[in-house]
Design an enzyme around this catalytic site. Structure first.
Site, PDB file in Angstrom:
ATOM      1  N   PHE A   1      71.064  40.616  16.335  1.00  0.00           N
ATOM      2  CA  PHE A   1      69.818  41.141  15.759  1.00  0.00           C
ATOM      3  C   PHE A   1      68.922  40.036  15.209  1.00  0.00           C
ATOM      4  O   PHE A   1      67.988  40.322  14.460  1.00  0.00           O
ATOM      5  CB  PHE A   1      70.131  42.164  14.658  1.00  0.00           C
ATOM      6  CG  PHE A   1      70.893  43.364  15.163  1.00  0.00           C
ATOM      7  CD1 PHE A   1      70.267  44.320  15.959  1.00  0.00           C
ATOM      8  CD2 PHE A   1      72.237  43.526  14.874  1.00  0.00           C
ATOM      9  CE1 PHE A   1      70.970  45.413  16.455  1.00  0.00           C
ATOM     10  CE2 PHE A   1      72.961  44.621  15.357  1.00  0.00           C
ATOM     11  CZ  PHE A   1      72.323  45.570  16.147  1.00  0.00           C
TER      12      PHE A   1
ATOM     13  N   LYS B   1      71.749  48.438  19.868  1.00  0.00           N
ATOM     14  CA  LYS B   1      70.883  47.269  20.097  1.00  0.00           C
ATOM     15  C   LYS B   1      69.544  47.683  20.724  1.00  0.00           C
ATOM     16  O   LYS B   1      68.462  47.344  20.240  1.00  0.00           O
ATOM     17  CB  LYS B   1      71.618  46.268  20.986  1.00  0.00           C
ATOM     18  CG  LYS B   1      70.763  45.153  21.517  1.00  0.00           C
ATOM     19  CD  LYS B   1      70.298  44.237  20.409  1.00  0.00           C
ATOM     20  CE  LYS B   1      69.218  43.301  20.905  1.00  0.00           C
ATOM     21  NZ  LYS B   1      68.843  42.289  19.954  1.00  0.00           N
TER      22      LYS B   1
ATOM     23  N   GLY C   1      48.133  44.012  15.473  1.00  0.00           N
ATOM     24  CA  GLY C   1      47.725  42.755  16.078  1.00  0.00           C
ATOM     25  C   GLY C   1      47.544  42.865  17.577  1.00  0.00           C
ATOM     26  O   GLY C   1      47.024  43.877  18.079  1.00  0.00           O
TER      27      GLY C   1
ATOM     28  N   CYS D   1      62.338  39.672  24.266  1.00  0.00           N
ATOM     29  CA  CYS D   1      63.208  40.822  23.991  1.00  0.00           C
ATOM     30  C   CYS D   1      62.512  42.171  24.099  1.00  0.00           C
ATOM     31  O   CYS D   1      62.876  42.991  24.939  1.00  0.00           O
ATOM     32  CB  CYS D   1      63.830  40.664  22.608  1.00  0.00           C
ATOM     33  SG  CYS D   1      64.749  39.138  22.449  1.00  0.00           S
TER      34      CYS D   1
HETATM   35  C1  UGA Z   1      63.423  40.793  18.212  1.00  0.00           C
HETATM   36  C2  UGA Z   1      64.095  41.612  17.097  1.00  0.00           C
HETATM   37  O1  UGA Z   1      63.274  41.624  15.924  1.00  0.00           O
HETATM   38  C3  UGA Z   1      65.463  41.044  16.756  1.00  0.00           C
HETATM   39  O2  UGA Z   1      66.100  41.878  15.781  1.00  0.00           O
HETATM   40  C4  UGA Z   1      66.307  40.974  18.016  1.00  0.00           C
HETATM   41  O3  UGA Z   1      67.571  40.383  17.779  1.00  0.00           O
HETATM   42  C5  UGA Z   1      65.589  40.171  19.091  1.00  0.00           C
HETATM   43  O4  UGA Z   1      64.297  40.756  19.341  1.00  0.00           O
HETATM   44  C6  UGA Z   1      66.425  40.213  20.336  1.00  0.00           C
HETATM   45  O5  UGA Z   1      66.576  41.302  20.911  1.00  0.00           O
HETATM   46  O6  UGA Z   1      67.016  39.197  20.695  1.00  0.00           O
HETATM   47  P1  UGA Z   1      62.103  38.458  18.333  1.00  0.00           P
HETATM   48  O7  UGA Z   1      61.678  38.910  19.687  1.00  0.00           O
HETATM   49  O8  UGA Z   1      62.665  37.090  18.156  1.00  0.00           O
HETATM   50  O9  UGA Z   1      63.206  39.484  17.723  1.00  0.00           O
HETATM   51  O10 UGA Z   1      60.832  38.519  17.362  1.00  0.00           O
HETATM   52  P2  UGA Z   1      60.168  39.620  16.396  1.00  0.00           P
HETATM   53  O11 UGA Z   1      59.961  39.006  15.096  1.00  0.00           O
HETATM   54  O12 UGA Z   1      60.877  40.909  16.432  1.00  0.00           O
HETATM   55  O13 UGA Z   1      58.739  39.818  17.092  1.00  0.00           O
HETATM   56  C7  UGA Z   1      58.604  40.428  18.384  1.00  0.00           C
HETATM   57  C8  UGA Z   1      57.142  40.630  18.698  1.00  0.00           C
HETATM   58  O14 UGA Z   1      56.583  41.643  17.859  1.00  0.00           O
HETATM   59  C9  UGA Z   1      56.279  39.384  18.475  1.00  0.00           C
HETATM   60  O15 UGA Z   1      55.377  39.270  19.561  1.00  0.00           O
HETATM   61  C10 UGA Z   1      55.523  39.678  17.200  1.00  0.00           C
HETATM   62  O16 UGA Z   1      54.265  39.062  17.162  1.00  0.00           O
HETATM   63  C11 UGA Z   1      55.373  41.195  17.291  1.00  0.00           C
HETATM   64  N1  UGA Z   1      55.192  41.840  15.960  1.00  0.00           N
HETATM   65  C12 UGA Z   1      56.183  41.817  15.041  1.00  0.00           C
HETATM   66  C13 UGA Z   1      54.000  42.508  15.693  1.00  0.00           C
HETATM   67  O17 UGA Z   1      53.074  42.566  16.535  1.00  0.00           O
HETATM   68  N2  UGA Z   1      53.852  43.126  14.476  1.00  0.00           N
HETATM   69  C14 UGA Z   1      54.831  43.121  13.537  1.00  0.00           C
HETATM   70  O18 UGA Z   1      54.627  43.709  12.454  1.00  0.00           O
HETATM   71  C15 UGA Z   1      56.025  42.443  13.814  1.00  0.00           C
END
Ligand code: UGA
Length: 429
Positions: free
Chosen positions: A140, A192, A241, A248
Site C-alpha cells: 500500500f 488491494k 486537479g 497504479c
Molecule cells: C497508489 C496508492 O496510493 C498506494 O496506496 C498504492 O500502494 C500504490 O498506488 C500502488 O498500487 O502501488 P501512488 O500511485 O504511488 O500510490 O500515488 P498516489 O499518492 O496514490 O497518487 C496517485 C495519483 O492520484 C497521482 O497522480 C496524484 O496526483 C493523484 N491524486 C492523489 C489526486 O489527483 N488527488 C489527490 O487528492 C490525491
C-alpha cells in the site's frame, strides 16, 4: 527495494534479486536507481551492515531464504487485463531452486486467483504442496513517501490458506506495531484492487464536483474541506486537479473493470471514474486555449507556455502516466512552444515527451521567459515558494493555470497575475 531495505533495517538478512545486472551492480555499490526520499540512506546503511545484498541469481537467493517476496511488475495487456508473465517467471525460478519448506509471498498487485496460479506453477515444476505455502501480502505504499508508508502502514494485509504461513509473515511485521488483517488469499488480493479503486473514485468524484464549482461561485477547496471534515468521508484524496496518473491507479482500475466484467459482476461505477479522469486534461487544455488562443487551426501558434512539474506526482522521477505527457502533447498540437521544468524528472521526461518544440529549463524562472502563461502540472513544494514577482517579470502575459491548486487566488492576484485554478472561476488581479 523499499520492502527489502525496510526488512533489512528491522534486522533481517535480505537478498534482493533482479534480472537486470546493471541495477544489481548499482545497488551493490551503494547506489539507488530511482528517486525516492530516504531510500538511498536506508539501502546504504543496510548494505554496510551486511544485512542487504543484491544478485541476479534466483537459486542463490532462494536457497538461503525462508520467506520469498515476489515484487515483480504486473503490466496491463490490451484489453485492460493483467500480464502475469513476470509472476510466472519468478514462480518458475523459485520452484526450480526450492530445497526445503519456504513461504512465497505475493507482493505484486495481482488479479484475484493469482495465489492459486502461483501454487499451480510451482507444483507443475515438481515441488510437493507440503514444501511451500503461498501468501498474498499486498503493498500500500505511495511513491514519494514509500519508506514512511512502509514503516508506518495503516494496516498489514496477509491472505493465505495456511495459518502457519500467515503467522510467520505476520511476525516479520511485528516491530511496526501496525494493525494486521489476516484473511484468505482471494480477499487479500481484492483488498488491494478495491483500495486503489476507492481512492481513485474519491479523486474522480471531487474532480466532477470541481467542474460544477467552475460553473458557480463555489470554491472546490472550501467544498472539499467541508466534505472531508466528516469522519465517515475523511479529507485524504479529495485534492481536485488534473486527475490520477502513475503506474497504479489507471492500470488497476482497468484491471478491476476487466476482471469484474469477465466474471459477470461489473463494477460499472469505475467506468465513470475512468471517464472523469480521462477528461481532466482535455478540459484543462481547453481552458488554456479559450483564454490564450486565437480561433485558428493552431490556436496557440506564436505563444510560449511554461510548464512546471513533469513527474506524475511530487518527490518522484517517475513519468509513468504523468499528466505532463498529455498536456505537453496537447499544447504542442495547438501550436505552442513549450519551456518546461521539473526538479528531478527532466531526463526521464525528455525520453518520453521528446525535444521538438520543447525547451527543458534549469529553473522555473528560466521556464517562464517570454511565456504567455505558466501551467502548474505537478505540485512540487518548490513551486509553492516561488517568487511570483520575479516570475512575472520574465513573462509576456502574467497568467497562471494551476492544475493542482497550489496557490490561493489572493496570493496570485495580489502579485499581479490572472489566475485559473481547478474548481473555481478565474480570478483577476
Ligand atoms: C497508489 C496508492 O496510493 C498506494 O496506496 C498504492 O500502494 C500504490 O498506488 C500502488 O498500487 O502501488 P501512488 O500511485 O504511488 O500510490 O500515488 P498516489 O499518492 O496514490 O497518487 C496517485 C495519483 O492520484 C497521482 O497522480 C496524484 O496526483 C493523484 N491524486 C492523489 C489526486 O489527483 N488527488 C489527490 O487528492 C490525491
Amino acid at each position: 527495494m523499499v520492502t527489502g531495505a525496510v526488512f533489512a533495517d528491522l534486522g533481517n538478512d535480505v537478498i534482493g534479486v533482479d534480472i537486470d545486472q546493471n541495477r544489481v551492480d548499482t545497488l551493490n555499490s551503494g547506489g539507488c536507481p530511482i528517486h525516492e526520499p530516504r531510500l538511498p540512506e536506508l539501502l546504504k546503511h543496510n548494505l554496510r551492515e551486511g544485512r542487504l545484498t543484491f544478485t541476479t541469481s534466483i537459486p542463490e537467493a532462494v536457497l538461503k531464504s525462508e520467506i520469498i517476496f515476489v515484487c515483480v511488475g504486473t503490466p496491463p495487456v490490451e484489453d485492460g487485463g493483467t500480464n502475469l508473465s513476470q509472476v510466472e517467471a519468478a514462480a518458475t525460478g523459485i520452484a526450480r531452486a526450492l530445497n526445503s519448506y519456504k513461504i512465497i509471498v505475493n507482493k505484486s498487485t495481482v488479479p484475484v486467483g493469482t495465489g492459486d496460479f502461483v501454487r499451480e506453477v510451482i507444483e507443475k515444476n515438481g515441488v510437493a504442496s507440503t514444501d511451500f505455502d503461498v501468501v498474498c501480502n499486498p503493498e500500500f505504499l505511495r511513491e514519494g513517501q514509500a519508506v514512511r508508508d512502509t514503516l508506518q502502514p495503516d494496516r498489514i494485509v496477509i491472505g493465505s490458506a495456511s495459518e502457519k504461513a500467515a503467522k510467520i509473515v505476520q511476525l516479520l511485521y511485528q516491530a511496526l506495531n501496525a494493525p494486521c488483517i489476516i484473511t484468505d488469499t482471494q480477499s487479500a488480493e481484492l483488498i488491494k484492487y478495491a483500495s486503489n479503486a476507492f481512492l481513485a473514485t474519491k479523486i474522480s468524484f471531487i474532480n466532477a464536483v470541481a467542474n460544477l464549482c467552475e460553473k458557480t461561485q463555489a470554491d472546490i477547496r472550501e467544498v472539499a474541506k467541508g466534505v472531508g471534515a466528516d469522519s465517515r468521508i475523511g479529507p485524504a484524496f479529495l485534492g481536485a486537479g488534473l486527475g490520477y496518473g502513475g503506474s497504479c491507479f489507471p492500470k488497476d482500475i482497468d484491471a478491476l473493470l476487466q476482471a469484474s466484467r469477465k466474471l459477470g459482476a461489473e463494477i460499472s461505477i469505475l467506468e465513470a471514474v475512468r471517464a472523469e479522469n480521462d477528461n481532466r486534461v482535455p478540459r484543462f487544455v481547453q481552458r488554456i486555449i479559450d483564454r490564450l488562443g486565437a480561433t485558428s487551426r493552431l490556436p496557440l501558434e506564436g505563444k510560449t507556455i511554461g510548464v512546471l512539474g513533469l513527474s506524475f506526482k511530487p518527490d518522484t522521477d517517475d513519468m509513468r502516466e504523468a499528466k505532463s505527457i498529455e498536456i505537453c502533447h496537447a499544447l504542442r498540437e495547438a501550436g505552442a512552444e513549450l519551456r518546461v521544468y521539473d526538479p528531478i524528472a527532466t531526463e526521464n521526461a525528455r525520453r518520453i515527451i521528446g525535444d521538438e518544440g520543447i525547451e527543458y529549463c534549469q529553473s522555473p524562472y528560466v521556464a517562464a521567459k517570454g511565456a504567455s502563461g505558466i501551467v502548474i502540472v505537478t505540485e512540487w513544494r518548490d513551486f509553492i515558494q516561488l517568487n511570483l514577482n520575479r516570475l512575472k517579470t520574465e513573462m509576456v502575459e502574467p497568467i497562471i493555470f494551476d492544475g493542482r491548486n497550489i496557490y490561493s487566488p489572493e496570493q496570485v492576484t495580489d502579485a499581479g497575475f490572472e489566475y485559473f485554478s481547478i474548481g473555481k472561476t478565474p480570478a483577476k488581479p
